[in-house]
Write a protein that holds these residues in place. Sequence first.
Motif, mmCIF file in Angstrom:
data_model
loop_
_atom_site.group_PDB
_atom_site.id
_atom_site.type_symbol
_atom_site.label_atom_id
_atom_site.label_comp_id
_atom_site.label_asym_id
_atom_site.label_seq_id
_atom_site.Cartn_x
_atom_site.Cartn_y
_atom_site.Cartn_z
ATOM 1 N N ASP A 101 35.153 -18.875 15.275
ATOM 2 C CA ASP A 101 33.799 -19.232 14.833
ATOM 3 C C ASP A 101 33.786 -19.673 13.372
ATOM 4 O O ASP A 101 32.863 -20.358 12.930
ATOM 5 C CB ASP A 101 32.874 -18.019 15.022
ATOM 6 C CG ASP A 101 31.398 -18.393 14.993
ATOM 7 O OD1 ASP A 101 31.054 -19.491 15.453
ATOM 8 O OD2 ASP A 101 30.599 -17.579 14.499
ATOM 9 N N ASN A 102 34.800 -19.275 12.626
ATOM 10 C CA ASN A 102 34.905 -19.640 11.210
ATOM 11 C C ASN A 102 36.087 -20.581 10.946
ATOM 12 O O ASN A 102 36.533 -20.717 9.807
ATOM 13 C CB ASN A 102 35.055 -18.363 10.363
ATOM 14 C CG ASN A 102 33.783 -17.540 10.325
ATOM 15 O OD1 ASN A 102 32.945 -17.718 9.454
ATOM 16 N ND2 ASN A 102 33.630 -16.636 11.295
ATOM 17 N N ASN A 103 36.572 -21.241 12.017
ATOM 18 C CA ASN A 103 37.658 -22.231 11.923
ATOM 19 C C ASN A 103 38.931 -21.663 11.291
ATOM 20 O O ASN A 103 39.584 -22.311 10.471
ATOM 21 C CB ASN A 103 37.186 -23.461 11.125
ATOM 22 C CG ASN A 103 36.008 -24.143 11.790
ATOM 23 O OD1 ASN A 103 36.028 -24.405 12.990
ATOM 24 N ND2 ASN A 103 34.972 -24.420 11.007
ATOM 25 N N ILE A 104 39.262 -20.415 11.671
ATOM 26 C CA ILE A 104 40.474 -19.756 11.158
ATOM 27 C C ILE A 104 41.386 -19.424 12.333
ATOM 28 O O ILE A 104 40.960 -18.752 13.272
ATOM 29 C CB ILE A 104 40.116 -18.466 10.394
ATOM 30 C CG1 ILE A 104 39.187 -18.762 9.218
ATOM 31 C CG2 ILE A 104 41.381 -17.772 9.895
ATOM 32 C CD1 ILE A 104 38.605 -17.517 8.574
ATOM 33 N N PRO A 105 42.632 -19.867 12.328
ATOM 34 C CA PRO A 105 43.557 -19.525 13.425
ATOM 35 C C PRO A 105 44.083 -18.100 13.277
ATOM 36 O O PRO A 105 44.243 -17.594 12.170
ATOM 37 C CB PRO A 105 44.677 -20.544 13.266
ATOM 38 C CG PRO A 105 44.679 -20.866 11.799
ATOM 39 C CD PRO A 105 43.250 -20.777 11.341
ATOM 40 N N ALA A 150 26.157 -12.476 21.837
ATOM 41 C CA ALA A 150 24.936 -11.701 21.576
ATOM 42 C C ALA A 150 24.835 -11.346 20.095
ATOM 43 O O ALA A 150 23.757 -11.431 19.494
ATOM 44 C CB ALA A 150 24.929 -10.440 22.437
ATOM 45 N N CYS A 151 25.966 -10.952 19.498
ATOM 46 C CA CYS A 151 25.978 -10.601 18.073
ATOM 47 C C CYS A 151 25.656 -11.829 17.216
ATOM 48 O O CYS A 151 24.851 -11.758 16.274
ATOM 49 C CB CYS A 151 27.340 -10.044 17.665
ATOM 50 S SG CYS A 151 27.797 -8.511 18.486
ATOM 51 N N ARG A 152 26.283 -12.942 17.525
ATOM 52 C CA ARG A 152 26.076 -14.154 16.735
ATOM 53 C C ARG A 152 24.639 -14.657 16.874
ATOM 54 O O ARG A 152 24.012 -15.046 15.884
ATOM 55 C CB ARG A 152 27.057 -15.245 17.165
ATOM 56 C CG ARG A 152 26.928 -16.518 16.325
ATOM 57 C CD ARG A 152 28.038 -17.497 16.592
ATOM 58 N NE ARG A 152 28.007 -17.996 17.961
ATOM 59 C CZ ARG A 152 28.775 -18.987 18.384
ATOM 60 N NH1 ARG A 152 29.649 -19.559 17.572
ATOM 61 N NH2 ARG A 152 28.701 -19.402 19.631
ATOM 62 N N THR A 153 24.110 -14.636 18.100
ATOM 63 C CA THR A 153 22.742 -15.111 18.328
ATOM 64 C C THR A 153 21.732 -14.268 17.567
ATOM 65 O O THR A 153 20.798 -14.799 16.931
ATOM 66 C CB THR A 153 22.417 -15.086 19.832
ATOM 67 O OG1 THR A 153 23.340 -15.935 20.517
ATOM 68 C CG2 THR A 153 21.002 -15.569 20.094
ATOM 69 N N ALA A 154 21.884 -12.933 17.616
ATOM 70 C CA ALA A 154 20.959 -12.045 16.903
ATOM 71 C C ALA A 154 21.064 -12.248 15.392
ATOM 72 O O ALA A 154 20.058 -12.223 14.682
ATOM 73 C CB ALA A 154 21.237 -10.593 17.268
ATOM 74 N N ALA A 155 22.283 -12.465 14.894
ATOM 75 C CA ALA A 155 22.466 -12.715 13.454
ATOM 76 C C ALA A 155 21.769 -13.999 13.036
ATOM 77 O O ALA A 155 21.122 -14.063 11.982
ATOM 78 C CB ALA A 155 23.955 -12.788 13.124
ATOM 79 N N GLN A 156 21.865 -15.026 13.850
ATOM 80 C CA GLN A 156 21.220 -16.298 13.538
ATOM 81 C C GLN A 156 19.705 -16.203 13.621
ATOM 82 O O GLN A 156 18.989 -16.826 12.842
ATOM 83 C CB GLN A 156 21.730 -17.385 14.494
ATOM 84 C CG GLN A 156 23.192 -17.754 14.290
ATOM 85 C CD GLN A 156 23.732 -18.661 15.382
ATOM 86 O OE1 GLN A 156 23.135 -18.804 16.450
ATOM 87 N NE2 GLN A 156 24.881 -19.284 15.124
ATOM 88 N N GLN A 157 19.224 -15.388 14.554
ATOM 89 C CA GLN A 157 17.784 -15.292 14.769
ATOM 90 C C GLN A 157 17.084 -14.429 13.737
ATOM 91 O O GLN A 157 15.972 -14.742 13.298
ATOM 92 C CB GLN A 157 17.514 -14.732 16.171
ATOM 93 C CG GLN A 157 16.030 -14.671 16.541
ATOM 94 C CD GLN A 157 15.815 -14.167 17.947
ATOM 95 O OE1 GLN A 157 16.783 -13.938 18.700
ATOM 96 N NE2 GLN A 157 14.573 -13.983 18.335
ATOM 97 N N PHE A 158 17.735 -13.353 13.319
ATOM 98 C CA PHE A 158 17.052 -12.383 12.465
ATOM 99 C C PHE A 158 17.606 -12.280 11.049
ATOM 100 O O PHE A 158 16.941 -11.745 10.174
ATOM 101 C CB PHE A 158 17.106 -10.992 13.112
ATOM 102 C CG PHE A 158 16.311 -10.870 14.367
ATOM 103 C CD1 PHE A 158 14.947 -10.647 14.323
ATOM 104 C CD2 PHE A 158 16.922 -10.997 15.599
ATOM 105 C CE1 PHE A 158 14.201 -10.532 15.493
ATOM 106 C CE2 PHE A 158 16.194 -10.886 16.774
ATOM 107 C CZ PHE A 158 14.828 -10.652 16.724
#
Length: 503
Positions: free
Chosen positions: A280-284, A466-474
Amino acid sequence: MNKNKAFWISLIATSSVAITFSALSFNKYQEQKTIDKYKKKRKKLKTIPPRRTKFIRDLATKRVNRVLSTLQKRDPDQTEYLQYVSVVTRSLSPLLMKDLKYVEALERLIEPERAITFGVAWVDDNGIKHINRGYRVQFSSSIGPYKGGIRFDPKMNLSIMKSLAFEQTMKNSLTALPMGGAMGGADFDPKGKSNNEVKNFCHAFMSELFKIIGPNCDIPGPDIGVGVREIGYMYGMYSRLTAQTNGALTGKRYNWGGSRVRTEATGYGLVYFLEYMLHDNNIPLKGRRITISGSGPVAQFAVEKIIELGGIPLTMSDSDGFIYAKNGITLDLLKKIMYLKNVERGRLESLSEIVEYYGDKQRPWIVPCEIALPCAYQNEIQGKDALNLIQNGCFAVAEGSNISSAPEALKLFKQYNLLYAPGKAANAGGVAISGLEMSQNSIKLKMDPQDIKMSLRGIIYNIFEACRTAAQQFGDNDFDYSSGANIAAFLKLANCLFDEGII
């Protein structure tokens, strides 16, 4: 006049109907009146005035402080639990500020549905009698039957149990499987005990625990100090006491009701979550130098999966110290560690002739690394450890153990923008497969190992989303997976309470 006075005094003193309001109820009543007044004004306005926004925030802060203050007064000696609730509550602030009804849900959720302690009397090989204390904290059953591990640890107390049970409840909520949350265990130390002594203790422990567990109400599983050996002894006693062979315990061996991939699940799931977070952060992940604590199943299979994906695992530890392989732990070395820990039940110090060893209870966080995976105990990364990691080039932490990082460490992770995956999300693989084991026991069928592995990957990916969506929303940080995990888990639990009319 005097007669009238006496009459009214007598009436008040002898009346069978007394209407009383607590200060708390009256305050809530007054606050609700003010909120209703603002709602009426809002209907006439197209936008929410800044004054209302500030009012709601101030009111939410006031209510949350009141909830935490009440908890502090009720359980002033439960340091670990107070610490955990405070950390979770801070991360929920964006949601609590948005809708005040969730403050009421928080107030309900931080009090377990049931907390049970019991004595465990057992006899050692020398005929000496011992008494330990057993625990089972059944925290929430709003989503499904209680589900959570059994931990044997001499440092165990009710405060730690409640913290772990709350964490387990949030974790189970994230899996999207129908499981409530619980945690249990005892202040028993299995280290240095013979198989017979462990068996005696497990039988005595189950002689009390069987009264409150079952396949449709509470299904315990393994945790620290409890593996397939201990689960086997407990399950044997449960079957004798109840004349039943069912799914009342998970973490069993495959040939008598267990699930494939259960032993590997937590470690594998941890690395899967880490992989998604890095991607998600473009890190291998390939080529990254990774420190790992612990040497139990979680750490063992995390190391195995890291090697498979091209990472470089550097360390493993036990309570006495840690080993450090500068060029990375190899599969051959990992096999030796697995045999030492799983069969011989020995200490890592015995490997000091073939790999670098640091004793005196040192932790591996002094080793330069890019990623840290704590897989041992709660609060194992303290503030000074976090500083060591940051100064030595670490940019990501994913928790394989529950509540691995102390509050001071969490503050530093946030201050220095480390990628951080909390245990309730990153180590949910084990309980996810336990949930599948429950299903297999219910239908009396076995799933194919490849199907289980695919299910594990899918569940971990859904948790990450779910974690990423909630972080983006709130949140104000799209990569704050910790707040996202807490909000996503809490939202599901709170909405279940509202749907069921519990609040």
